[in-house]
Design an enzyme around this catalytic site. Structure first.
Site, PDB file in Angstrom:
ATOM      1  N   ASP A   1     114.794   6.427  17.183  1.00 22.13           N
ATOM      2  CA  ASP A   1     114.764   6.255  18.924  1.00 22.13           C
ATOM      3  C   ASP A   1     115.833   5.234  18.528  1.00 22.13           C
ATOM      4  O   ASP A   1     116.482   4.887  17.180  1.00 22.13           O
ATOM      5  CB  ASP A   1     113.658   5.341  19.051  1.00 22.13           C
ATOM      6  CG  ASP A   1     113.393   4.356  20.091  1.00 22.13           C
ATOM      7  OD1 ASP A   1     114.770   4.924  20.976  1.00 22.13           O
ATOM      8  OD2 ASP A   1     112.998   3.808  20.639  1.00 22.13           O
TER       9      ASP A   1
ATOM     10  N   ASP B   1     120.213   4.349  25.808  1.00 21.20           N
ATOM     11  CA  ASP B   1     119.665   4.242  26.997  1.00 21.20           C
ATOM     12  C   ASP B   1     119.164   3.104  27.600  1.00 21.20           C
ATOM     13  O   ASP B   1     118.980   1.797  26.529  1.00 21.20           O
ATOM     14  CB  ASP B   1     118.248   5.182  27.137  1.00 21.20           C
ATOM     15  CG  ASP B   1     117.077   4.882  26.754  1.00 21.20           C
ATOM     16  OD1 ASP B   1     117.229   4.285  25.346  1.00 21.20           O
ATOM     17  OD2 ASP B   1     115.735   4.840  26.942  1.00 21.20           O
TER      18      ASP B   1
ATOM     19  N   CYS C   1      82.483   7.512  12.888  1.00 21.96           N
ATOM     20  CA  CYS C   1      83.898   7.935  12.955  1.00 21.96           C
ATOM     21  C   CYS C   1      83.671   8.843  11.481  1.00 21.96           C
ATOM     22  O   CYS C   1      82.885   8.047  10.663  1.00 21.96           O
ATOM     23  CB  CYS C   1      84.706   8.043  12.408  1.00 21.96           C
ATOM     24  SG  CYS C   1      86.315   8.624  11.987  1.00 21.96           S
TER      25      CYS C   1
ATOM     26  N   CYS D   1      85.656   9.675   9.736  1.00 25.44           N
ATOM     27  CA  CYS D   1      87.386  10.435   8.377  1.00 25.44           C
ATOM     28  C   CYS D   1      87.036   9.972   7.302  1.00 25.44           C
ATOM     29  O   CYS D   1      85.490   8.897   6.910  1.00 25.44           O
ATOM     30  CB  CYS D   1      88.645   9.229   9.336  1.00 25.44           C
ATOM     31  SG  CYS D   1      88.379   8.009   9.164  1.00 25.44           S
TER      32      CYS D   1
ATOM     33  N   CYS E   1      86.037   6.052   7.044  1.00 27.16           N
ATOM     34  CA  CYS E   1      84.767   5.655   7.598  1.00 27.16           C
ATOM     35  C   CYS E   1      83.593   6.196   6.630  1.00 27.16           C
ATOM     36  O   CYS E   1      82.345   5.814   6.786  1.00 27.16           O
ATOM     37  CB  CYS E   1      84.714   6.124   8.800  1.00 27.16           C
ATOM     38  SG  CYS E   1      85.513   5.983   9.864  1.00 27.16           S
TER      39      CYS E   1
HETATM   40 ZN   LIG Z   1      87.688   7.017  10.538  1.00 26.59          ZN
END
Ligand SMILES: [Zn+2]
Length: 540
Positions: A87, A122, A274, A276, A279
């Site tokens: 960016d 920009d 969750c 993942c 977690c």
């Molecule tokens: Zn998670």
């Protein structure tokens, strides 16, 4: 560079974008790397998430590591492989006012550090800008965009042309049209950050659709600053192909835990919703007990997991043609998304023209929100513009929909057809038996096997808006055709007399015979006998 579209649903597409750093698949999330402070190293992000592309800020890199990044090149400087997008610092202009770097300088610098996808400097419109200032940002961005051709020296870098205009949709349209004429390979929608921070997703819908309508469709669209997974489905459905997420880290520093539905504070969690790796191995209590940096690192990782898995879910939905269903699911996770989806109603004709015609799976129709879906709009348009009933048909017989599809093959409809046939003999061709079905309206017998009329499931009882829409479609059908009479069988409990009322009005307008039979159960023997008698009388 080429962008090849592999799959589509709504305005969403799964595409392959070729860059000098490798091929990437869209829709794609680029985690934002802050070269100064970074919770998780870029390398760890790449290795943990099979993440093919990252985005960093060329202005910040230049400011802090000017020569080092040039000497090493941005890939080695960040110690990553794959695709890097930069960016330009435009966001910093928005936050801090003017940035002390010239547009030309930042173009050259991005070439020098060997980025793969670069952005011109920009001028972001922002959210609170006056119209006059917004016009200035559009003009100034365009003039810098035009200068790019004179400044750049390499042809292997993909350049991004940002669209400005903020909340002034006429300016967004103008900006998109003008930027679209220049040889950019990717476009980006600028300034939606504050729109997103304030959850003004209904306005975001208008901004994205306006940009899409005015940009060359074959160029990918990047949505700047859209890093929260709970709005990915909406943005992808509207045709955004690329996203950057700084949110995963910003939220982690604020001890906030992302979900596909919104955000929760770590403090408020008793369980992790969750599975993942982070977690799975921890619970909120044990995570709270960790040292701050470690805790935030874990939160950042979880946030990225949620973001990437939501994008995978969206891609799978695109392939299966179930993006609308996924979008409705997300809309019921947060009122702001629901509001945005409701706002899609005013763009439904455009959505229809851009969506694929056939799909591999059927539709689930949950509520009146689904009335904006392309399949519903398409049925209405096609029936109106392309369909005419069989020439010999004089009387329209309207039967209610059945659970079984196609309707004309259901036991109920076959019984009705048989009974009418027995009474009318060779005059049966003068009767046109059709179904009225929520949410589509009239489904002519000879079409009711055509997608999606026999490939959808709808929840009952229908809501008032769905009934109203269906009734309106039935009356439109009668007004646009030339039957000499209409006979309706209406199950009162389901339709509350709404279909009959609409039919009556349309028949009065057309000055044709109309008879409605209201019954509690349209499929019991008495109702059917009465129906047959009414039809037969018409032919005496
Ligand atoms: Zn998670």
């Amino acid at each position: 560079m080429s962008f090849e579209i592999r799959d589509r649903d709504l305005l969403a597409r799964i595409g392959r974008l070729e860059t000098k750093g490798g091929i990437i698949e869209t829709p794609l999330l680029l985690p934002v790397i802050n070269p100064v402070v970074q919770l998780i190293t870029p390398k760890t992000i790449q290795e943990t998430f099979d993440c093919r592309a990252l985005i960093t800020n060329a202005y910040i890199v230049k400011k802090h590591f000017e020569d080092e990044a040039v000497e090493k090149g941005i890939h080695d400087f960040l110690d990553v492989k794959g695709v890097i997008m930069t960016d330009s610092g435009a966001y910093q202009i928005l936050v801090y006012g003017n940035v002390e770097v010239a547009s030309e300088e930042i173009v050259r610098y991005q070439e020098e550090i060997n980025t793969d996808i670069a952005t011109i400097l920009d001028v972001p419109t922002g959210w609170i800008a006056s119209k006059q200032h917004a016009q200035h940002t559009v003009d100034e961005t365009l003039s810098r965009a035009k200068e790019l051709a004179k400044i750049k020296t390499r042809e292997d870098i993909i350049w991004v042309g940002p669209v400005q205009g903020g909340r002034y949709l006429d300016l967004v349209a103008q900006s998109a049209r003008e930027m679209g004429k220049l040889p950019f390979q990717i476009h980006a929608l600028g300034s939606p950050t504050s729109v997103m921070e304030q959850y003004l997703f209904d306005i975001l819908v208008d901004m994205i659709i306006t940009a899409k309508k005015n940009l060359p469709p074959e160029r990918p669209l990047h949505l700047f600053g859209a890093g929260h997974p709970f709005m990915f489905a909406l943005a992808v459905a509207l045709g955004c192909d690329l996203f950057d997420s700084a949110a995963y880290a910003i939220y982690a520093r604020e001890e906030r835990y992302m979900t596909e539905y919104g955000t929760t504070r770590l403090n408020e969690l008793k369980y992790f919703p969750c599975s993942c790796p982070v977690c799975n191995k921890n619970d909120p209590q044990s995570m709270r007990a960790l040292p701050k940096v470690e805790r935030q690192k874990m939160l950042a990782q979880h946030n990225l997991h949620v973001s990437f898995s939501e994008l995978r879910r969206i891609k799978q939905a695109i392939i299966k043609g179930r993006l609308w269903e996924h979008l409705e699911l997300r809309a019921h996770g947060h009122p702001a998304i629901l509001q945005a989806l409701k706002n899609l109603k005013k763009h439904r004709e455009y959505l229809e023209t851009q969506s694929p015609v056939t799909k591999s799976s059927g539709l689930f129709f949950f509520s009146s929100i689904g009335l904006s879906r392309p399949e519903v709009v398409r049925h209405r348009e096609r029936l109106f513009k392309r369909y005419s009933p069989p020439k010999e048909a004089k009387t329209l017989v309207l039967l209610p929909q059945t659970q079984m599809k196609p309707f004309h093959k259901s036991r109920e409809h076959r019984r009705a057809l048989k009974a009418i046939q027995q009474r009318l003999g060779d005059k049966i061709g003068e009767v046109h038996i059709c179904t009225y079905a929520a949410p589509f309206g009239v489904a002519p017998q000879e079409l009711d096997e055509v997608y999606p009329l026999s490939q959808y499931e709808i929840a009952t009882p229908f809501d008032a808006e769905t009934i109203g829409y269906t009734a309106k479609q039935v009356s439109n059908y009668i007004e646009n055709t030339n039957y000499m009479g209409v006979v309706l069988l209406e199950g009162f409990e389901t339709w509350k007399g709404k279909i009959a009322k609409a039919c009556k009005k349309a028949c009065e307008k057309k000055k044709v015979y109309f008879k409605a039979l209201y019954v509690e159960n349209p499929w019991n023997k008495n109702a059917l006998d009465d129906l047959v008698m009414i039809v037969q009388k018409l032919f005496l």
